[in-house]
Design a protein around this motif. Structure first.
Motif, PDB file in Angstrom:
ATOM      1  N   SER A   1       0.819  -1.218   0.000  1.00  0.00           N
ATOM      2  CA  SER A   1       0.000   0.000   0.000  1.00  0.00           C
ATOM      3  C   SER A   1       0.851   1.265   0.000  1.00  0.00           C
ATOM      4  O   SER A   1       0.315   2.370  -0.179  1.00  0.00           O
ATOM      5  CB  SER A   1      -0.942   0.005   1.206  1.00  0.00           C
TER       6      SER A   1
ATOM      7  N   TYR B   1       0.475   3.941  -2.763  1.00  0.00           N
ATOM      8  CA  TYR B   1      -0.797   4.662  -2.683  1.00  0.00           C
ATOM      9  C   TYR B   1      -0.766   5.680  -1.547  1.00  0.00           C
ATOM     10  O   TYR B   1      -1.311   6.773  -1.672  1.00  0.00           O
ATOM     11  CB  TYR B   1      -1.949   3.671  -2.525  1.00  0.00           C
ATOM     12  N   VAL B   2      -0.107   5.329  -0.458  1.00  0.00           N
ATOM     13  CA  VAL B   2       0.092   6.278   0.637  1.00  0.00           C
ATOM     14  C   VAL B   2       0.897   7.472   0.117  1.00  0.00           C
ATOM     15  O   VAL B   2       0.571   8.630   0.411  1.00  0.00           O
ATOM     16  CB  VAL B   2       0.795   5.605   1.841  1.00  0.00           C
TER      17      VAL B   2
ATOM     18  N   LEU C   1       1.097   8.602  -3.014  1.00  0.00           N
ATOM     19  CA  LEU C   1       0.271   9.405  -3.920  1.00  0.00           C
ATOM     20  C   LEU C   1      -0.765  10.234  -3.154  1.00  0.00           C
ATOM     21  O   LEU C   1      -0.960  11.413  -3.427  1.00  0.00           O
ATOM     22  CB  LEU C   1      -0.428   8.507  -4.946  1.00  0.00           C
ATOM     23  N   LEU C   2      -1.427   9.601  -2.194  1.00  0.00           N
ATOM     24  CA  LEU C   2      -2.437  10.318  -1.412  1.00  0.00           C
ATOM     25  C   LEU C   2      -1.801  11.432  -0.586  1.00  0.00           C
ATOM     26  O   LEU C   2      -2.404  12.486  -0.380  1.00  0.00           O
ATOM     27  CB  LEU C   2      -3.213   9.349  -0.518  1.00  0.00           C
TER      28      LEU C   2
ATOM     29  N   MET D   1      -6.054  -0.080  -6.628  1.00  0.00           N
ATOM     30  CA  MET D   1      -6.287   1.263  -6.104  1.00  0.00           C
ATOM     31  C   MET D   1      -5.544   2.353  -6.884  1.00  0.00           C
ATOM     32  O   MET D   1      -5.628   3.521  -6.541  1.00  0.00           O
ATOM     33  CB  MET D   1      -5.893   1.325  -4.629  1.00  0.00           C
ATOM     34  N   THR D   2      -4.856   1.979  -7.941  1.00  0.00           N
ATOM     35  CA  THR D   2      -4.082   2.942  -8.720  1.00  0.00           C
ATOM     36  C   THR D   2      -4.955   4.073  -9.252  1.00  0.00           C
ATOM     37  O   THR D   2      -4.624   5.245  -9.115  1.00  0.00           O
ATOM     38  CB  THR D   2      -3.363   2.233  -9.882  1.00  0.00           C
TER      39      THR D   2
ATOM     40  N   ALA E   1      -6.131   6.409  -6.374  1.00  0.00           N
ATOM     41  CA  ALA E   1      -5.066   7.292  -5.890  1.00  0.00           C
ATOM     42  C   ALA E   1      -4.775   8.400  -6.898  1.00  0.00           C
ATOM     43  O   ALA E   1      -4.606   9.567  -6.519  1.00  0.00           O
ATOM     44  CB  ALA E   1      -3.797   6.484  -5.597  1.00  0.00           C
TER      45      ALA E   1
ATOM     46  N   TRP F   1      -7.430  11.067  -6.809  1.00  0.00           N
ATOM     47  CA  TRP F   1      -7.204  12.021  -5.729  1.00  0.00           C
ATOM     48  C   TRP F   1      -6.207  13.094  -6.149  1.00  0.00           C
ATOM     49  O   TRP F   1      -6.360  14.259  -5.802  1.00  0.00           O
ATOM     50  CB  TRP F   1      -6.690  11.301  -4.475  1.00  0.00           C
TER      51      TRP F   1
END
Length: 186
Positions: free
Chosen positions: A48, A51-52, A54-55, A118-119, A122, A125
């Motif tokens: 993850s 994604y962390v 990117l967010l 989840m790409t 993310a 966002w």
């Protein structure tokens, strides 16, 4: 409540302070997502980390946008907050919908090298958060009297050093020998 100049001054000062505090936190987390995830929630969650990261890049925009509602309300203009909320209601689902389409998702995966489900979320966002922040600022700026230049100058105090820090940390992670996750953060 009836003094837009005071509201403008307070907003710019609050945004400068928010940038000084939040930018290093969010950009630091983006630069150290792998060891941060492993240290905080364990090795099984390491997938993850991208994604962390990117967010974390989207969050400074959300921090900015959150400051606008209290300003609008203090100036007796909750209608501007409602309009900003409408922008978010349209922009976020639209970005998620587009980001989750197979051709778009395939292009994002090819470009970023990320393979998880989840790409698209993310990346959505990363598009939606700045769009909402800019849209909300555009709605509010006429009433308060700030310009995007005012915001840029306020952001520079915290964002520029945070970007330098994030770049140096990222470069150091590639140059230095690997360390255990908690020591990488230390």
């Amino acid at each position: 409540q009836t003094d837009p100049a005071a509201g403008r001054w307070a907003f710019i000062k609050a945004w400068r302070l928010m940038c000084l505090v939040c930018s290093p936190l969010f950009l630091g987390l983006a630069a150290t997502a792998d060891p941060a995830v492993v240290t905080l929630v364990g090795h099984k969650w390491v997938d993850s980390a991208p994604y962390v990261a990117l967010l974390s890049l989207a969050m400074p925009f959300m921090a900015f946008q959150v400051l606008l509602a209290p300003l609008n309300n203090a100036l007796g203009r909750p209608d501007l907050t409602a309009k900003s909320n409408l922008v978010g209601i349209v922009v976020f689902p639209l970005c998620f919908l587009i980001g989750l389409q197979d051709p778009v998702l395939d292009a994002i995966r090819h470009t970023t090298g990320l393979t998880g489900d989840m790409t698209g979320v993310a990346m959505a966002w990363l598009v939606a958060a700045p769009t909402l922040a800019i849209g909300s600022a555009w709605i509010t700026k006429r009433i308060v009297g700030f310009s995007f230049g005012d915001i840029g100058r306020a952001v520079g105090a915290g964002m520029v050093p945070a970007l330098v820090m994030g770049g140096v940390v990222t470069l150091a992670a590639h140059v230095l020998p690997p360390l255990a996750a908690p020591f990488t953060l230390g």
